[in-house]
Design a protein around this motif. Structure first.
Motif, short mmCIF file in Angstrom:
data_model
loop_
_atom_site.label_atom_id
_atom_site.label_comp_id
_atom_site.label_asym_id
_atom_site.label_seq_id
_atom_site.Cartn_x
_atom_site.Cartn_y
_atom_site.Cartn_z
N THR A 8 1.07 -1.29 -0.09
CA THR A 8 0.10 -0.09 -0.09
C THR A 8 0.81 1.48 -0.13
N LYS A 31 -1.74 2.88 -2.06
CA LYS A 31 -2.24 4.00 -1.72
C LYS A 31 -1.49 5.43 -1.88
N THR A 32 0.03 4.94 -1.51
CA THR A 32 1.15 6.11 -1.31
C THR A 32 2.43 5.79 -2.19
N LYS A 56 -6.48 2.77 -6.48
CA LYS A 56 -6.25 3.04 -4.92
C LYS A 56 -5.45 4.03 -4.53
N GLU A 98 -3.95 7.25 -3.62
CA GLU A 98 -4.37 8.56 -3.14
C GLU A 98 -3.13 9.53 -2.98
N SER A 132 -8.58 7.84 -6.95
CA SER A 132 -8.71 8.24 -5.66
C SER A 132 -7.76 9.24 -5.34
#
Ligand SMILES: Nc1nc2c(ncn2[C@@H]2O[C@H](COP(=O)(O)OP(=O)(O)OP(=O)(O)O)[C@@H](O)[C@H]2O)c(=O)[nH]1
Length: 831
Positions: A59, A82-83, A104, A106, A127
């Motif tokens: 993630t 995500k990152t 996903k 972000e 996202s």
């Protein structure tokens, strides 16, 4: 971040491989790879990350500061990501089809790479909330239109010219400084999202947009160099003789239209007394004309280059490091060896710029060669920022200001340089038609006497005029006014609480105000005050003597004297409107706009003139609290101190006493140097924090809760620093209080330093052993400044010590504020 350091990996979800000099992914990364959610690979030498897609449940991935030249396509297979940090690599391009599969994602940091464009399908990154693509070579942001959740966008230092209006509907943060912006112009973007949105609304709704070329042109140089002559001759297209008696006081503003370019010329006075106001008016993205009187220039005297050229270039480099400077040699008709002087100046200028680049490179190298360069990331970033700036100094132009041919050549040359896209990529701006209409109306209001000739109006009156005439949204008018303020057409200091309702439609009025009390001949001005003027303010002739002696000895000017001087100045302009004088200098109830401005710009410090008896008091009883006879009249006991005019440090020496090795001591070094006026502004910023202060020429002493603190400017073999000392304390709580005082001063110092983008600071604590030259360098001191610092004292009884490289040991809290506050980021290192 919990670190596994490669040991005991079983069951761990995070893997930390930062700073391992890795050239490829380590095998151990793939052990149990399906359970890993976070990998830190920053500060390695990775050129590729083959196999990364095996970490299917990742993630968070940190790939900052590697050597990736291609964006790894495999990242597209990390569907749970995500990152992603992939900043500070050398990536040139990102292929299509990567971002649509990162549904996903972000947070994406792409800054400091070599990207020319973003992939067109990045808008399918559903996202994405945060994107940092600063320090690349991006030319447009069209690809980002339609990223549904994007809120924070950082695109500083790219090559952006036109921004798509649709981008701004949902953003909550946008930073785009350092781009050659045309639509919207940089001066609008600085105002933030509100102004950008207003701009696009007006672009859509108002009459057809206009393209304008405007440039602020600043004439700088030593006194009598020929600045006013150049400026006025430029305006008149012929030689204009300036009488020596007609020297510029403060600044003059002249507007000239030449070859389709609107020049807003600011002619600065050259005398030293005015330098303290330069930081107010010297603004970025300007064209600087540096006048050098060649007849008084002596190549064999190093002081000559310092005075006429390098002093100015250094100041410009520190304050507005991305400027273009045209050095102009004047008085060529009055000197013989012109070519030799020209050659000398050009070559010295060249080596000055090269020296600076080399110094920066050496500093960078030194940090890179340290044991762990990553610990100096703040300093490294500062150095990279400085290397990025390129002050452009053009070839010296020779001008005989008495000959029409030379003036013509000077005009042509200036126009050529200003319209050269390499020099000013953003001179052209696209503005909604309404901008021009509003400006024209402002001029008409002045011409038709609808507003007073001094041009000072309240914002509400101005808005009323426009709203009733045009039915414009007041927020849009404010956006236009902010833009006019930034380019120097009007003056509106919205950020100063007491001035936010004052708009000066003629900037020259503001300059006039400054001129009234910041001038080289202030003493003479005070002496020239007539009896009539004194009487009108209900003061005696003998007060004048006090004003003069307080000015000479304490650099202090009484408020009544300020009031009279302003009135005098306004009278010469036939603007002696009684209300205006009150508004400007104030009354017993509130300070006027002039004092607010001078204090806001840290030119002077409000102070009391202590007198045991007040001559105007109706009655005086030694044991009673004295009450002013009429609190609504001008308070004669108030004054303003101008620290830069102070002559000595006697009073400070007296209060501080002797320096002791045991004093808590911090040195803040400034590279390349401490800017002119920095220390005095620091004093003005810091004094109000303390109950009592004593100010001297280059030292200042404060007292608060039994703690005495000293700040002083030092120059040791060319290294310039500000020394902060607190008297010795032994109790831990007292030491903590002292550090608190140091922190407050450093905070103010750091705020001030932000105004000189060409500046870097290093913080050291010297070793406390007599005669030892070792020092302790602070890392990440900016984090300490940012932390609230009000945490509980460290309750541990164990005493921590620190040893310098020459073997002298001290308690750590005497060297760093360590263990005293909750969040400690000031790690120790003996150097
Ligand atoms: N002969 C000659 N005289 C010049 C030339 N340029 C300027 N002067 C004269 O030099 C004097 C000073 O010029 P200014 O233009 O007032 O100088 P300044 O730099 O604006 O001076 P401050 O207002 O004190 O900052 C004036 O008397 C000018 O006429 C030149 O090229 N040749």
């Amino acid at each position: 971040m919990p670190s596994t350091n490669g040991h005991n990996l079983q069951g761990k979800k995070d893997r930390d491989f930062a700073g391992r000099k890795l050239k490829s992914l380590p095998k151990s990364i793939f052990d149990n790879c399906e359970i890993i959610t976070k990998v830190d690979l920053q500060r390695n030498r990775l050129k590729q990350v083959s196999g990364i897609s095996q970490l299917v449940n990742l993630t968070e991935l940190i790939l900052s500061r590697n050597e990736l030249a291609d964006f790894p396509e495999e990242i597209g297979k990390l569907h749970h990501l995500k990152t992603l940090y992939i900043n500070q690599n050398i990536i040139k391009c990102i292929s299509e089809k990567v971002f649509p599969s990162l549904q996903k994602l972000e947070f994406l940091k792409l800054s400091t790479n070599r990207l020319m464009e973003l992939p067109s399908d990045i808008n399918q990154c559903r996202s994405l909330i945060y994107l940092n693509a600063s320090n690349n070579y991006l030319k447009d942001l069209q690809a980002l239109v339609g990223v549904p959740k994007l809120r924070d966008l950082y695109v500083e230092n790219n090559r952006l010219t036109d921004l798509p209006g649709e981008l701004f509907a949902n953003l909550t943060m946008f930073k785009a400084t350092g781009n050659p912006l045309r639509k919207p112009p940089g001066d609008i973007c600085i105002g933030g999202l509100k102004d950008i949105r207003s701009y696009f609304t007006m672009l859509r709704d108002s009459s057809s947009p206009v393209t304008v070329k405007t440039i602020k042109t600043m004439f700088l140089g030593s006194s009598m160099a020929g600045k006013s002559t150049l400026c006025r001759s430029f305006q008149s297209s012929r030689p204009v003789e300036v009488d020596v008696a007609d020297r510029t006081v403060g600044i003059e503003i002249i507007e000239v239209e030449k070859g389709g370019v609107r020049f807003l010329c600011w002619d600065f006075a050259g005398q030293e007394e005015y330098y303290i106001t330069h930081h107010v008016f010297i603004t970025p993205q300007a064209f600087v004309i540096l006048a050098i009187d060649l007849s008084s220039y002596d190549p064999s005297d190093p002081q000559s280059f310092e005075e006429h050229v390098s002093f100015w270039i250094s100041n410009i480099q520190l304050r507005v490091p991305d400027s273009v400077v045209l050095p102009v040699g004047t008085h060529v008709d009055q000197c013989l060896d012109i070519d030799r002087k020209k050659k000398h100046i050009n070559s010295k200028l060249q080596s000055m710029l090269t020296d600076r680049t080399e110094t920066l490179q050496q500093l960078k190298k030194k940090l890179q060669e340290s044991d762990d360069p990553s610990l100096y990331s703040d300093q490294m970033n500062d150095l990279s920022r400085l290397t990025h700036y390129k002050l452009k100094v053009l070839d010296l132009l020779l001008v005989d200001c008495t000959k029409p041919g030379y003036i013509q050549m000077f005009q042509d040359h200036t126009l050529k340089e200003v319209t050269n896209k390499d020099n000013f990529p953003s001179i052209e701006r696209t503005l909604p038609g309404i901008y021009q209409e509003v400006e024209k109306e402002i001029q008409d209001l002045l011409i038709e006497d609808d507003i007073p000739q001094h041009g000072r109006v309240t914002l509400s009156d101005l808005l009323d005029i426009y709203i009733s005439q045009k039915e414009l949204d007041p927020e849009n008018i404010k956006c236009i006014l902010r833009y006019f303020h930034r380019i120097g057409v009007i003056v509106w200091y919205e950020e100063i609480e007491s001035l936010k309702n004052d708009v000066f439609l003629k900037p020259s009025i503001l300059i006039t105000l400054f001129k009234a009390i910041i001038r080289h001949d202030l003493e003479k001005q005070i002496k020239d005050i007539t009896m009539r003027q004194l009487k009108s303010m209900k003061v005696l002739n003998k007060h004048r003597e006090t004003w003069l002696s307080d000015y000479k000895e304490k650099a202090t000017l009484h408020n009544v004297a300020i009031s009279i001087l302003v009135q005098k100045e306004l009278e010469t302009l036939h603007l002696d409107d009684a209300d205006l004088v009150q508004e400007i200098v104030g009354n017993g109830n509130k300070p006027g706009s002039l004092l607010c401005l001078l204090q806001h710009f840290e030119v002077c410090l409000p102070t009391k003139i202590t007198s045991p008896l007040n001559p105007t008091a109706p009655e005086f009883h030694p044991n009673k609290t004295w009450v002013a006879s009429n609190p609504n009249v001008y308070d004669p006991d108030s004054a303003c101190m101008f620290p830069s005019y102070l002559q000595n440090n006697d009073r400070v020496f007296q209060m501080w006493g002797e320096d002791k090795m045991s004093d808590l001591t911090v040195h803040i070094y400034f590279i390349p140097e401490i800017p002119y006026g920095f220390f005095h502004r620091l004093v003005i910023k810091t004094c109000p924090l303390y109950t009592t202060h004593w100010v001297g020429k280059d030292q200042c002493c404060f007292s608060s809760c039994k703690t005495l603190t000293l700040i002083q400017v030092k120059n040791v073999e060319g290294d310039q620093y500000i020394n902060i000392r607190c008297k010795e304390q032994t109790d831990k709580n007292e030491i903590k209080k002292s550090w608190q005082m140091v922190r407050d001063i450093m905070l103010k110092m750091d705020q001030l330093a932000q105004e000189w983008p060409g500046l870097i600071q290093y913080v050291h604590s010297p070793c406390k052993e007599y005669g030892c030259s070792a020092y302790f360098q602070w890392r990440d001191w900016t984090d300490w400044l940012k932390s609230p610092g009000s945490g509980k004292s460290d309750s541990s009884t164990k005493e921590e010590k620190v040893t310098c490289r020459n073997g002298h040991t001290r308690r750590i809290e005497l060297i760093y504020p360590k263990g005293l506050f909750n969040s400690d980021s000031t790690e120790n290192q003996a150097a």
